[in-house]
Design a protein around this motif. Structure first.
Motif, mmCIF file in Angstrom:
data_model
loop_
_atom_site.group_PDB
_atom_site.id
_atom_site.type_symbol
_atom_site.label_atom_id
_atom_site.label_comp_id
_atom_site.label_asym_id
_atom_site.label_seq_id
_atom_site.Cartn_x
_atom_site.Cartn_y
_atom_site.Cartn_z
ATOM 1 N N ALA A 213 0.829 -1.205 0.000
ATOM 2 C CA ALA A 213 0.000 0.000 0.000
ATOM 3 C C ALA A 213 0.867 1.260 0.000
ATOM 4 O O ALA A 213 0.560 2.247 -0.689
ATOM 5 C CB ALA A 213 -0.932 -0.004 1.205
ATOM 6 N N GLY A 214 1.949 1.240 0.778
ATOM 7 C CA GLY A 214 2.837 2.395 0.815
ATOM 8 C C GLY A 214 3.507 2.642 -0.529
ATOM 9 O O GLY A 214 3.631 3.790 -0.974
ATOM 10 N N LEU A 215 3.938 1.582 -1.187
ATOM 11 C CA LEU A 215 4.570 1.726 -2.496
ATOM 12 C C LEU A 215 3.555 2.114 -3.564
ATOM 13 O O LEU A 215 3.895 2.808 -4.533
ATOM 14 C CB LEU A 215 5.282 0.430 -2.862
ATOM 15 C CG LEU A 215 6.563 0.191 -2.058
ATOM 16 C CD1 LEU A 215 7.016 -1.261 -2.150
ATOM 17 C CD2 LEU A 215 7.678 1.119 -2.531
ATOM 18 N N ARG A 220 1.837 6.301 -7.326
ATOM 19 C CA ARG A 220 0.844 7.224 -7.895
ATOM 20 C C ARG A 220 1.438 8.617 -8.084
ATOM 21 O O ARG A 220 1.144 9.302 -9.059
ATOM 22 C CB ARG A 220 -0.395 7.265 -7.006
ATOM 23 C CG ARG A 220 -1.266 6.025 -7.155
ATOM 24 C CD ARG A 220 -2.485 6.053 -6.255
ATOM 25 N NE ARG A 220 -3.307 4.881 -6.478
ATOM 26 C CZ ARG A 220 -4.571 4.908 -6.929
ATOM 27 N NH1 ARG A 220 -5.146 6.060 -7.201
ATOM 28 N NH2 ARG A 220 -5.247 3.793 -7.107
ATOM 29 N N ARG A 221 2.290 9.038 -7.151
ATOM 30 C CA ARG A 221 2.949 10.338 -7.311
ATOM 31 C C ARG A 221 3.929 10.299 -8.487
ATOM 32 O O ARG A 221 4.028 11.250 -9.265
ATOM 33 C CB ARG A 221 3.700 10.709 -6.030
ATOM 34 C CG ARG A 221 2.816 10.823 -4.787
ATOM 35 C CD ARG A 221 2.111 12.171 -4.660
ATOM 36 N NE ARG A 221 1.129 12.451 -5.690
ATOM 37 C CZ ARG A 221 -0.101 11.956 -5.737
ATOM 38 N NH1 ARG A 221 -0.516 11.111 -4.816
ATOM 39 N NH2 ARG A 221 -0.925 12.284 -6.708
ATOM 40 N N ALA A 318 7.181 9.930 -0.187
ATOM 41 C CA ALA A 318 6.415 8.705 0.054
ATOM 42 C C ALA A 318 7.319 7.484 0.063
ATOM 43 O O ALA A 318 7.111 6.539 0.834
ATOM 44 C CB ALA A 318 5.322 8.554 -0.998
ATOM 45 N N LEU A 319 8.332 7.502 -0.792
ATOM 46 C CA LEU A 319 9.252 6.370 -0.863
ATOM 47 C C LEU A 319 10.053 6.230 0.427
ATOM 48 O O LEU A 319 10.322 5.113 0.890
ATOM 49 C CB LEU A 319 10.192 6.555 -2.061
ATOM 50 C CG LEU A 319 11.119 5.379 -2.392
ATOM 51 C CD1 LEU A 319 10.316 4.160 -2.821
ATOM 52 C CD2 LEU A 319 12.112 5.780 -3.479
ATOM 53 N N LYS A 320 10.434 7.344 1.030
ATOM 54 C CA LYS A 320 11.200 7.306 2.277
ATOM 55 C C LYS A 320 10.427 6.640 3.408
ATOM 56 O O LYS A 320 11.018 6.091 4.338
ATOM 57 C CB LYS A 320 11.595 8.723 2.686
ATOM 58 C CG LYS A 320 12.716 9.318 1.858
ATOM 59 C CD LYS A 320 13.039 10.737 2.294
ATOM 60 C CE LYS A 320 14.127 11.335 1.407
ATOM 61 N NZ LYS A 320 14.401 12.757 1.751
ATOM 62 N N ALA A 321 9.101 6.695 3.331
ATOM 63 C CA ALA A 321 8.268 6.079 4.369
ATOM 64 C C ALA A 321 8.187 4.562 4.224
ATOM 65 O O ALA A 321 7.651 3.884 5.108
ATOM 66 C CB ALA A 321 6.867 6.680 4.326
ATOM 67 N N CYS A 322 8.706 4.031 3.117
ATOM 68 C CA CYS A 322 8.653 2.581 2.875
ATOM 69 C C CYS A 322 9.980 1.944 3.289
ATOM 70 O O CYS A 322 11.044 2.401 2.873
ATOM 71 C CB CYS A 322 8.392 2.305 1.399
ATOM 72 S SG CYS A 322 6.838 2.978 0.776
ATOM 73 N N PRO A 323 9.936 0.889 4.107
ATOM 74 C CA PRO A 323 11.166 0.248 4.589
ATOM 75 C C PRO A 323 11.856 -0.559 3.492
ATOM 76 O O PRO A 323 11.605 -1.757 3.326
ATOM 77 C CB PRO A 323 10.677 -0.649 5.733
ATOM 78 C CG PRO A 323 9.241 -0.948 5.391
ATOM 79 C CD PRO A 323 8.719 0.264 4.688
#
Length: 344
Positions: A213-215, A220-221, A318-323
């Motif tokens: 979901a995070g990716l 989308r951005r 948004a990518l930084k929030a994904c581990p």
């Protein structure tokens, strides 16, 4: 700007996955599908340069490799990568019919080569091949529940993409479109499937729904960045490089970002001129010149570049929030930089 190696490294794997689904299908419609995919010419001669950038399947496999670099995970993700590329090409075949585009990548489009009816058939066939491609993830070891979730994600994203295409066409008949409306449309039309590509890579390699979901949100951005840059190239790109006429969007009175921005930012007199051109049934050569001049006068070129950068930066956030491992994140960031600056 050269296509990054990251977008090319998995192309043979995706190509083989897709070709295997067409190998035992002898009807001429599948030759038309191979033509649409860039694998052969209309007379059946093979092509060496086939297809476009392969962004969506590349993102799917780059994410999968970042999460689990095993051959088994890559095989599962390859099924998803093939599926998203089939869906993408289905949308291109149908978009060319809806937009009346007779050329893509310096070749006649499918409908221009074989007629609209067969063009619709080819697009439909590519969409169904996507479903069959995704089923192969089970053969590679994915659980039935994961494949079901992947099907749901793919179908929902494809439907969202179609919603975006509906809005894009509907906007052509409206006098004014707000920038926020435009951004909502492209998040559907382009963002949904790029987000889906990254999410499928995560889902099929890890079964981690939260990471997927995070990716998806990040993708989308990135998709919005891609589309705004596409709109830029649709007015100011080199047609010899892009493979499309640089005045096509204006002639079709498409509400691309530069035009939407100009309608919003232009002083009354310039706005009235834009209204006059976009109210016409046909846009002629002098109209194209006038619109291009008005876009320059209100700073639409610079505004479009800035809007693409904002979406690029939102992707990075948004990518930084994904581990993800730092090296994998750096690779995805380099792909985003290419999308922001690409010339075709």
């Amino acid at each position: 700007m050269q296509i990054p190696e990251a977008l090319l490294q998995h192309r043979p794997l995706v190509d083989a996955e897709m070709r295997s689904l067409l190998r035992e299908r002898p009807l001429p419609i599948y030759d038309m599908a191979r033509y649409a995919l860039g694998w052969q010419e209309a007379d059946g001669r093979p092509r060496d340069d086939g297809g476009g950038k392969g962004l969506r399947p590349a993102l799917c496999l780059l994410v999968a490799d970042a999460i689990d670099g095993s051959a088994a995970a890559r095989a599962r993700a390859a099924a998803g990568a093939a599926a998203v590329e089939f869906v993408h090409n289905f949308s291109l075949v149908h978009d060319d019919i809806q937009d009346g585009d007779a050329e893509r990548h310096h070749r006649p489009t499918v409908w221009a080569q074989w007629g609209m009816a067969q063009g619709i058939n080819v697009g439909d066939a590519l969409r169904e091949l996507a479903q069959l491609a995704l089923e192969r993830a089970r053969d590679a070891g994915a659980s039935a529940d994961t494949v079901l979730s992947a099907h749901r994600l793919l179908s929902d994203s494809a439907l969202t993409m179609i919603e975006g295409q509906y809005l894009d066409l509907a906007f052509e008949g409206r006098a004014t479109i707000a920038v926020d409306e435009y951004l909502g449309m492209i998040e559907r039309k382009t963002g949904a499937m790029i987000g889906c590509s990254m999410a499928l890579g995560a889902l099929l390699s890890s079964e981690d729904a939260d990471l997927a979901a995070g990716l998806n949100r990040a993708g989308r951005r990135l998709g919005c960045c891609f589309q705004i840059r596409d709109d830029y190239l649709g007015v100011w790109g080199d047609s010899a490089v892009t493979g499309k006429s640089s005045d096509n969007d204006i002639r079709r009175r498409k509400k691309t970002y530069p035009v939407v921005y100009a309608f919003q930012a232009a002083p009354p007199a310039e706005r009235a001129r834009l209204d006059r051109v976009y109210a016409q049934a046909e846009v002629g050569d002098t109209d194209v010149v006038e619109v291009t001049r008005l876009l320059a006068a209100v700073g639409a070129k610079e505004a479009t570049t800035q809007a693409a950068r904002e979406q690029h930066d939102a992707f990075l956030t948004a990518l930084k929030a994904c581990p993800l491992p730092a090296e994998a994140r750096a690779t995805l960031e380099s792909v985003a930089q290419f999308i922001l600056r690409r010339e075709r």
